[in-house]
Every structure is written in C-alpha cells, then in structure tokens.
Design a protein around this motif. Sequence first.
Motif, mmCIF file in Angstrom:
data_model
loop_
_atom_site.group_PDB
_atom_site.id
_atom_site.type_symbol
_atom_site.label_atom_id
_atom_site.label_comp_id
_atom_site.label_asym_id
_atom_site.label_seq_id
_atom_site.Cartn_x
_atom_site.Cartn_y
_atom_site.Cartn_z
ATOM 1 N N LYS A 148 -23.443 -79.622 -29.168
ATOM 2 C CA LYS A 148 -24.687 -78.849 -29.037
ATOM 3 C C LYS A 148 -25.662 -79.532 -28.071
ATOM 4 N N LEU A 149 -25.767 -80.840 -28.189
ATOM 5 C CA LEU A 149 -26.719 -81.574 -27.345
ATOM 6 C C LEU A 149 -26.288 -81.604 -25.880
ATOM 7 N N ALA A 150 -25.006 -81.600 -25.642
ATOM 8 C CA ALA A 150 -24.517 -81.695 -24.260
ATOM 9 C C ALA A 150 -24.563 -80.358 -23.535
ATOM 10 N N GLU A 151 -24.509 -79.299 -24.274
ATOM 11 C CA GLU A 151 -24.343 -77.966 -23.691
ATOM 12 C C GLU A 151 -25.338 -77.617 -22.572
ATOM 13 N N PRO A 152 -26.650 -77.790 -22.795
ATOM 14 C CA PRO A 152 -27.597 -77.406 -21.730
ATOM 15 C C PRO A 152 -27.356 -78.159 -20.421
ATOM 16 N N PHE A 153 -26.979 -79.410 -20.531
ATOM 17 C CA PHE A 153 -26.745 -80.212 -19.315
ATOM 18 C C PHE A 153 -25.461 -79.773 -18.620
ATOM 19 N N LEU A 154 -24.449 -79.579 -19.413
ATOM 20 C CA LEU A 154 -23.157 -79.208 -18.833
ATOM 21 C C LEU A 154 -23.254 -77.861 -18.124
ATOM 22 N N LYS A 155 -23.962 -76.950 -18.741
ATOM 23 C CA LYS A 155 -24.100 -75.614 -18.137
ATOM 24 C C LYS A 155 -24.851 -75.663 -16.817
ATOM 25 N N LYS A 156 -25.717 -76.643 -16.688
ATOM 26 C CA LYS A 156 -26.499 -76.763 -15.450
ATOM 27 C C LYS A 156 -25.862 -77.710 -14.450
ATOM 28 N N GLY A 157 -24.691 -78.180 -14.753
ATOM 29 C CA GLY A 157 -23.984 -79.060 -13.814
ATOM 30 C C GLY A 157 -24.542 -80.462 -13.751
ATOM 31 N N ILE A 158 -25.218 -80.892 -14.808
ATOM 32 C CA ILE A 158 -25.821 -82.240 -14.813
ATOM 33 C C ILE A 158 -24.836 -83.239 -15.421
ATOM 34 N N PRO A 159 -24.409 -84.226 -14.641
ATOM 35 C CA PRO A 159 -23.477 -85.234 -15.163
ATOM 36 C C PRO A 159 -24.026 -85.843 -16.458
ATOM 37 N N THR A 160 -23.169 -85.923 -17.438
ATOM 38 C CA THR A 160 -23.643 -86.287 -18.774
ATOM 39 C C THR A 160 -22.811 -87.407 -19.383
ATOM 40 N N PHE A 161 -23.532 -88.409 -19.872
ATOM 41 C CA PHE A 161 -22.860 -89.449 -20.655
ATOM 42 C C PHE A 161 -23.069 -89.130 -22.127
ATOM 43 N N PRO A 165 -19.133 -91.647 -31.135
ATOM 44 C CA PRO A 165 -17.848 -91.057 -30.758
ATOM 45 C C PRO A 165 -18.073 -89.802 -29.911
ATOM 46 N N PHE A 166 -17.132 -89.499 -29.058
ATOM 47 C CA PHE A 166 -17.292 -88.362 -28.159
ATOM 48 C C PHE A 166 -17.631 -87.103 -28.954
ATOM 49 N N ALA A 167 -16.953 -86.941 -30.070
ATOM 50 C CA ALA A 167 -17.215 -85.810 -30.964
ATOM 51 C C ALA A 167 -16.720 -86.202 -32.350
ATOM 52 N N SER A 168 -17.104 -85.426 -33.345
ATOM 53 C CA SER A 168 -16.645 -85.771 -34.693
ATOM 54 C C SER A 168 -15.303 -85.118 -35.010
ATOM 55 N N THR A 169 -14.933 -84.122 -34.227
ATOM 56 C CA THR A 169 -13.627 -83.480 -34.426
ATOM 57 C C THR A 169 -12.969 -83.251 -33.070
ATOM 58 N N LEU A 170 -11.656 -83.110 -33.119
ATOM 59 C CA LEU A 170 -10.924 -82.832 -31.879
ATOM 60 C C LEU A 170 -11.334 -81.469 -31.329
ATOM 61 N N LYS A 171 -11.622 -80.545 -32.232
ATOM 62 C CA LYS A 171 -12.039 -79.200 -31.815
ATOM 63 C C LYS A 171 -13.313 -79.287 -30.970
ATOM 64 N N ASP A 172 -14.272 -80.056 -31.459
ATOM 65 C CA ASP A 172 -15.526 -80.241 -30.722
ATOM 66 C C ASP A 172 -15.283 -80.958 -29.395
ATOM 67 N N ALA A 173 -14.444 -81.971 -29.444
ATOM 68 C CA ALA A 173 -14.152 -82.740 -28.224
ATOM 69 C C ALA A 173 -13.570 -81.828 -27.153
ATOM 70 N N ARG A 174 -12.669 -80.966 -27.594
ATOM 71 C CA ARG A 174 -12.055 -80.035 -26.632
ATOM 72 C C ARG A 174 -13.074 -79.042 -26.092
ATOM 73 N N ALA A 175 -13.973 -78.606 -26.969
ATOM 74 C CA ALA A 175 -14.996 -77.641 -26.543
ATOM 75 C C ALA A 175 -15.889 -78.256 -25.468
ATOM 76 N N ILE A 176 -16.250 -79.513 -25.654
ATOM 77 C CA ILE A 176 -17.092 -80.187 -24.652
ATOM 78 C C ILE A 176 -16.332 -80.288 -23.333
ATOM 79 N N MET A 177 -15.079 -80.700 -23.441
ATOM 80 C CA MET A 177 -14.246 -80.872 -22.245
ATOM 81 C C MET A 177 -14.105 -79.534 -21.501
ATOM 82 N N LYS A 178 -13.903 -78.473 -22.281
ATOM 83 C CA LYS A 178 -13.711 -77.139 -21.694
ATOM 84 C C LYS A 178 -14.974 -76.693 -20.957
#
Lengths: 376, 325
Positions: A148-161, A165-178
């Motif tokens: 949720k926190l990464a979404e606004p940055f990712l949508k705007k093309g802002i490189p994000t650290f 942990p990257f995510a609490s579940t693999l499902k979330d991790a994949r969603a961020i990656m996608k």
Amino acid sequence: MTVKKKKNKSESMRYDRHIYHDKVDYRGPDILGNKKENKIRLAMVRCDTHAYYYGVMIQKCNPMILMETNYIIHQYATDLYHPDIMTVPQVAGFEIVKVWDKNFENAHKFSKTFLNSPKPCKSYEEMAENIDGAFIADCDGSGGDHSKLAEPFLKKGIPTFIDKPFASTLKDARAIMKLARKHNTPVFNASLLSYIPAADQFKRRFDEIGKIGLGVVKGVGGAFSQALAGRKKKFRGLEDRLAYLIHGVSLAMNLFGNDVEWVECMGTLPLEYLHMHLESGMEVFIFNTSVDIFPESCSFFASAYSKLGAIHSGPIGDPEFIYGAPRILEIIKKMVLTKKPPVPYEEFVKKIAIIESAYISQQKGCRVYIKNIFRR
Amino acid sequence: MKKIRVGIINCDTHGIYYGALMEKHDPIILWGDPIGHAVHMYFYTYWGDAKKITVPTVNGFQITKVWDKNRQWAENMSKIFYGNPRVCDNFQEISDDVDLVFIADCSGDGSTHLELAAPGLKKGIPTFVDKPFAHDVKDARKLIELANKHKVPVMSLSILREIPHAAKFRSRFTEIDIPKFGIIKGGGDTMAGHIHAISLAIHLFGDGVESVEAMGQTPLAFVYLDYGGKPNRPTSGVVLNCASGPTYHCSMYASAYSEWGAIHSPNIGDFEFPWGAAKILKKIKDMVRTGKPQTSYNEMIELIAIAAAGRISQKEKRRVDLKEI
C-alpha cells in the motif's frame, strides 16, 4: 566603514545549526560528482528507527535534537564522549525533502532533527510529488503495509526502496513486483545483513576450509521479538518476528548462496529451527532461538564447516550493522540515477518465498520446495 | 595385580582400536592389517618411528579370546596381538573363562547387542557394550534387566561421552555463563554416528532431555533436543546437525551460545578420540574391579531413547516426548 548587520532570531538559529554542521562536516567527496542542486530528493516514509538510521547517513542532523527524538540512533551514530559529534559513515547525494508518518507528530520530530527540515506531510499523496526517490523505512514491522505504501510512488515511476521485509506474504511481494514492472519503476529491497561488510570479512575466510558442507547462522528471530513481546499487548507470532527472521535468511543467503532449493522447519517459536537445502548440495541451518535476553542486543553468529575444519564468525550485531547501510544507500542512489532495478527482483522475493515455505513446513511437518511455492 | 582377561566380540575397527589400547601388539602387523591400518594411523603419529605409540594406553588387560562372524577378521586380529588371543568358533564361547566381555562395534546399529551380550551376562561376566548400547529402548531395558537379574554390571559409552577434549570445552562455559543454546555438528546418517552426536550433547549440556524433534533428508539429519526448561540446561535446547557433509578426520564440533556470546570447540575427531577411548577403558577396569557400572543405566537408556524418539519424530513429523518411548 563597516556596517554591523544585526542578526535576527531566525538567522541566529540557522547559525546555531551550522555549528553542528561544521562539527560534523565529515562527509567524503561525492563520488558521482553531484552538485547540491543535483541531490536526489528523497521522500522518507515512516519515521521509525530505521528512518533515522539511514537518515543520519544521508542528511546532516542536529545530534542534540537526535538524542531527544531517537536516542537509540543517537547512541550508535555519535561519539561516545562527544554527543554532538556524529560518527556514522556518510553517503552524499541525497536530500530528504519530505517525511510522512501515520502519526504526524513523529514526522514533525523527524523533520526538526535534520538541518534542512524536510517537510512533514500530512497527506500521503503529497509525498509522491516533486521527489526523485522514495524510502519506505521499516524497523520492526512485518511488511504488511509495504504494498500500500509503495503504490503511489510506483505508479508515478519514482524509484522506491522498500525496507525489509519486502512484504509479509509472497502474494504481496509479487503484487509490488508486478506494479513496479507495469510502471517501469525500479524497486529495491535489502536487509542490512545482505550487504554487511562483516559478512564479507567472514566469507573471505572460507578459503581456509575449502568447500563448505554445512553453514550455520545463529539468528535473532525468536529472541529479539520475544524481548519486544513485553511491550506489545498482543503478540501474534510470525508477523511480529518477520523483521528479524528475514535478517537471518538474508545473512544465510549472503554467506552461503541464493540457490535455496527446499526448506524444512521445526521448533516451537515461528521458524525456530530452519533448514535450507541449497542446490549446491550445501546444508544451511538458521537458528532463531531465544538466547538474547538483553532487549536491544541482536548479535548474529555464523559458522561454516567442511572436510578441512570449521570457522566461526565473531558477533555480527549492532556495531557491525552500521556499515551495511552505506552500501545499501549507494545502491539506492544508483537505482535512482539509472532508473534501473539494481538487483533482480527475484532475489529479494525469494526470501519472502523462503519464509513462507518455512512457515508451511513448520505447520505441516514436511519439506517444502521453493519452486512449488512460486507455482501457487 | 592380576590382569583382567578379556573376550572381544567383533574384530572390526573398534575391536582392534580398543584392543590396541589395552594390550601389547605388533605395530607393524597392525599397520599392515586391512582394518588395523586406520588404527595405526591415529595411534602412531610419530612419523619418524612407526613403532612408537603416541596415544595413552591402559594396562591391566589381557585379551584372551576373540570372535567375529568373519573368522578371517578374528584371525587377523589375533595376529596383531602376537597370536595370543584364541579365536573362538562362536560368540557364546567368548564369555567362558574371562573377566570381561567386550562387545566392540564400530559402525553397527546395535540391533545385535542383546543377543551378543546375553550369554556373558547370564554367566555373570561384566560386559562392556560398545555404542550404541542397543538399537531401541526395548533391547536396552532387556540388557539392563538381564544384568540386574544376574547381578552383573553392564556398561555402554561412546568415546564422545568421555573424551577429555569435550570436557575441556565444557569448562569454558563459564565464559558465557550457562549456555542457553547448543549446537553439535557431526554424526552422519548412521545410528552409530547419531549416538556419538547425542553422547557429545549429553556430555556437554547434560542429560534430562524431555522431547525430541527431527527432520532432514537423511536419518536424524537435524535433531532438536528440548530440556523442557530444566534448570542448568540450555533453555533453547540443543540441535544436532548430523547431516553435516564431509568433515576433517571424523571431526565433530560443538558451539554454545548465551546472552554473553558464543564459544566454539576445536575439532574433536580421530586425532582426539583415543583419549576418550582410554578413559572408557579405565572405567571398564573400575567396573570389573568394583562390580558396578561406572555410568548410570538411566543415561544409557536416555541416549537410545533420544535416537528412537528422533526416528519417530522424523517419520511422523511431530515432536516426540521421551516418555512415549
């Protein structure tokens, strides 16, 4: 005739701040030759201990205010006998321009700690405006809100650290990656234990014993979070420990390899005794036991065994962690400047897959192949 | 003092190993023997003189009889001891006219030990049963029942239970106070190796294991010993990394952790083992002289119970309480 300019109050304050500035002018040369105006404008999300931890390495601060706003970081970042002198390594080329925390007061405190007074934002949407990079800090969280926190940055093309942990579940991790791939936005995630020089120093000793058959990491996954248990009314288990468990997995993969084929897990605490079988044939064991009773002590230990003998690391703890952070910051800088992911996403997503596999293994008492987790 | 007459059952590496520590032998024949060669390697480490033994020996024994199901092995072993031990036709004969029956076992799983020990115990001959005491708790109990019934001591010890190098490492525990967590590395995938790993754990961290968990791709690859919160025992238990890959001359290792830090043992391997074996021989001598076992029967059973619990745990994928065993 010289005219003595009268200082107003605000100038005096600035001057006071510059006293600290002068005292802490320890920054090395900017290896990329960035001028001030070219600094990476960074949005710092969540003003927890990790935000301060990384923050004091990229932005000058007032150590005496830091002592009030985050005494833990002050302790590790300053000279023992001179609390106004910062000693942590510095990485040039960043400027924290915006900060946000769900508790606005925390954002305000963070802001006043740093010399340029980054803007504390009340609305999260504001964070993604006029910045070059985003830093989602997370000291002891489970990563459940990272997507949720990464979404606004990712949508705007802002490189994000995204902190570990990257995510609490693999499902979330994949969603961020996608999402990152969809918007062609680079994302990076790292544990300090993946980049810590103390691990490199230990790895250099591997030559002493040749091909390793067994690697061991004594982690802090059980202990550290147990210490935290007293501070939390509700203690949920794996989620509360994820921030620490991921460090153990990160150190193990850093030392012994990423080629984890399958995992097994046993014990009472979540992921207490975790066995990772590597494709290389090496067996790696991570112990997340509760041996640390000192609440803020979180030393890791590593051992490697082979036909030629055994070697053991010294403690890899808070004093050593510090030197992993500049490496991560340099990689973040490279990511922002190149707009490219600095490491393959699969590298840090795999760690979440390992955690998830280990959890299933512990619940079901079976061996879990990482490839099968990815197939789900 | 009159020498203890010993009948040795099994002329494998351990038969020759213990034999060479308790009785005069021909080092050159030992060196040339296909089994004894390995024993010579670790007992004669003074490279300038292949006849100069460099490990502690224990006097007071006289090997009078040997038996092995492979008669050639028994004959070879007899030759190492100048042909003095008589090669018996069956293991029942071993316990006639001896003061001690010594059942050697280098790499077996202990499943034959009850059968091999029974004749001697019934004749009232003190008996040493090499590790593992038995393959399962049922056999272990029967051995003790038999010994009690005939009022004769029986004893079983792994070298790792007695090795002074482990005791020296244990004395370092004061550096970190009481260990909260321990690791044993080594053991391999056989029952013989598992007992070594378990014995080293008990030697270092104490007995009183309450439950066991095991997992891994080979038998008892990774075993967790839980002491159930007993005082002066590691609160986070001990893990045996038996599936440990190659190792330096059978070396085992131990680590102990607490809030004060970590300490690690040096190699405890083939070059150190003879000191443990010599200590066991001294205990055997005491057992014969006093008519009493020099280690507790409870502990002897506990070691077997831990291994048995580990096997069940690994098979049924659950923690197994030793009380179940």
